[in-house]
Design an enzyme around this catalytic site. Structure first.
Site, PDB file in Angstrom:
ATOM      1  N   LYS A   1       0.967  -1.130   0.072  1.00 18.16           N
ATOM      2  CA  LYS A   1      -0.096   0.118   0.058  1.00 18.16           C
ATOM      3  C   LYS A   1       0.834   1.280   0.026  1.00 18.16           C
ATOM      4  O   LYS A   1       1.901   1.156   0.360  1.00 18.16           O
ATOM      5  CB  LYS A   1      -1.073   0.004   1.135  1.00 18.16           C
ATOM      6  CG  LYS A   1      -2.208  -0.938   1.095  1.00 18.16           C
ATOM      7  CD  LYS A   1      -3.085  -0.985   2.256  1.00 18.16           C
ATOM      8  CE  LYS A   1      -4.335  -1.675   1.694  1.00 18.16           C
ATOM      9  NZ  LYS A   1      -5.377  -1.836   2.743  1.00 18.16           N
TER      10      LYS A   1
ATOM     11  N   ARG B   1      -3.321 -10.298   5.585  1.00 15.05           N
ATOM     12  CA  ARG B   1      -3.892  -9.943   4.107  1.00 15.05           C
ATOM     13  C   ARG B   1      -2.625  -9.398   3.219  1.00 15.05           C
ATOM     14  O   ARG B   1      -2.096  -8.342   3.365  1.00 15.05           O
ATOM     15  CB  ARG B   1      -5.146  -9.210   3.824  1.00 15.05           C
ATOM     16  CG  ARG B   1      -5.516  -9.204   2.724  1.00 15.05           C
ATOM     17  CD  ARG B   1      -7.072  -8.357   2.562  1.00 15.05           C
ATOM     18  NE  ARG B   1      -7.710  -8.350   1.062  1.00 15.05           N
ATOM     19  CZ  ARG B   1      -7.201  -7.616   0.050  1.00 15.05           C
ATOM     20  NH1 ARG B   1      -6.443  -6.637   0.294  1.00 15.05           N
ATOM     21  NH2 ARG B   1      -8.046  -7.841  -0.956  1.00 15.05           N
TER      22      ARG B   1
END
Length: 282
Positions: free
Chosen positions: A221, A255
């Protein structure tokens, strides 16, 4: 702590690695690479062999600025993949969706977890999730995927996320979803700037007061990209650092895109945590 679904259980006494399977043309990191059913099943197989115990199937990109997808399109993308994985592998399947129709159909073909970035706020989603009886992951997001990164603002990001969880847990319980079926995700990168993300990561362990499983997703991210000034494909080391920091604070599910590397990192975390518990430092 355990989760129960589809006649099976998931033991959360150690961290689990959830492999990301995006069946979308436009996800920020791997969009367009697993669109065919054969490719999706192959990639799921690779992640399972690498040690993923949960596969998270998503048919709508939730990257900042992402366009919405119709119900029909999302069903066509997701349901055949969930069904194929459920038929072939002994693995838990999570479905990353906000749509009641996708929630219902996924449950019918073998999904174990509903992973909704909108925390069942779409019309009919709460009722659909309650009907399935499946575990649900509630995630905090300020705004919506199209606008969430324009100017995120908080007086106290931890307090606001904490309050959001309290409200959403109560809302689910009122709809007939038992508290023990819920998981919590602080929503890294969803309506949060760099400092908000690292404030939440630093205080992640404080969310244990809910006594619910914590799921985190920081893989590749922008909280890593901005800090290190690298593109999505060069964010592995930063992603592993975030995964380790979260798991050392007791996060239950991590995740990720890079399963093999994260599974290895989790083995190091487990050895460290177990040595800490046993006070054995040979």
């Amino acid at each position: 702590m355990k989760l129960f679904a589809q006649g099976t259980s998931l033991d959360l006494s150690h961290p689990h690695v959830m492999g990301i399977l995006n069946v979308t043309p436009d996800s920020f990191s791997d969009g367009g690479t697993h669109n065919s059913l054969i490719d999706a099943v192959k990639h799921a197989n690779l992640m399972i062999n690498a040690g993923a115990t949960i596969i998270d199937v998503g048919g709508e990109s939730t990257r900042p600025g992402a366009a919405e997808v119709s119900v029909e399109e999302e069903l066509q993308r997701v349901i055949p993949v969930v069904e194929a994985i459920a038929q072939r592998f002994e693995v838990w399947i999570s479905v990353d969706t906000s749509k009641p129709e996708v929630i219902r159909e996924s449950a019918k073909v073998g999904a174990h977890i509903i992973n909704d970035i909108r925390s069942l706020s779409e019309p009919g989603a709460l009722e659909a999730a309650a009907e399935t009886g499946l575990p649900v992951c509630l995630m905090h997001m300020q705004g919506n995927p199209k606008t969430m990164q324009e100017a995120p603002k908080y007086d106290d990001v931890f307090a606001e996320v904490n309050r959001y969880f309290i409200e959403q847990i109560a809302r689910c319980e009122q709809a007939g979803i038992a508290k023990e079926k819920l998981l919590l995700d602080p929503g890294f990168g969803f309506g949060k700037n760099l400092s908000h993300n690292y404030s939440l990561l630093a205080r992640l362990a404080e969310f244990h007061h809910f006594n619910l499983p914590l799921l985190v997703g920081m893989s590749r991210k922008s909280m890593i990209g901005q800090l290190l000034n690298v593109g999505p494909s060069e964010r592995l080391s930063g992603s592993l650092a975030c995964a380790v920091i979260a798991a050392m604070q007791g996060a239950h599910i991590i995740r990720v895109h890079d399963v093999k590397e994260t599974v290895e990192a989790m083995r190091v975390v487990e050895a460290t945590l177990s040595a800490k518990e046993n006070k054995r430092y040979e």
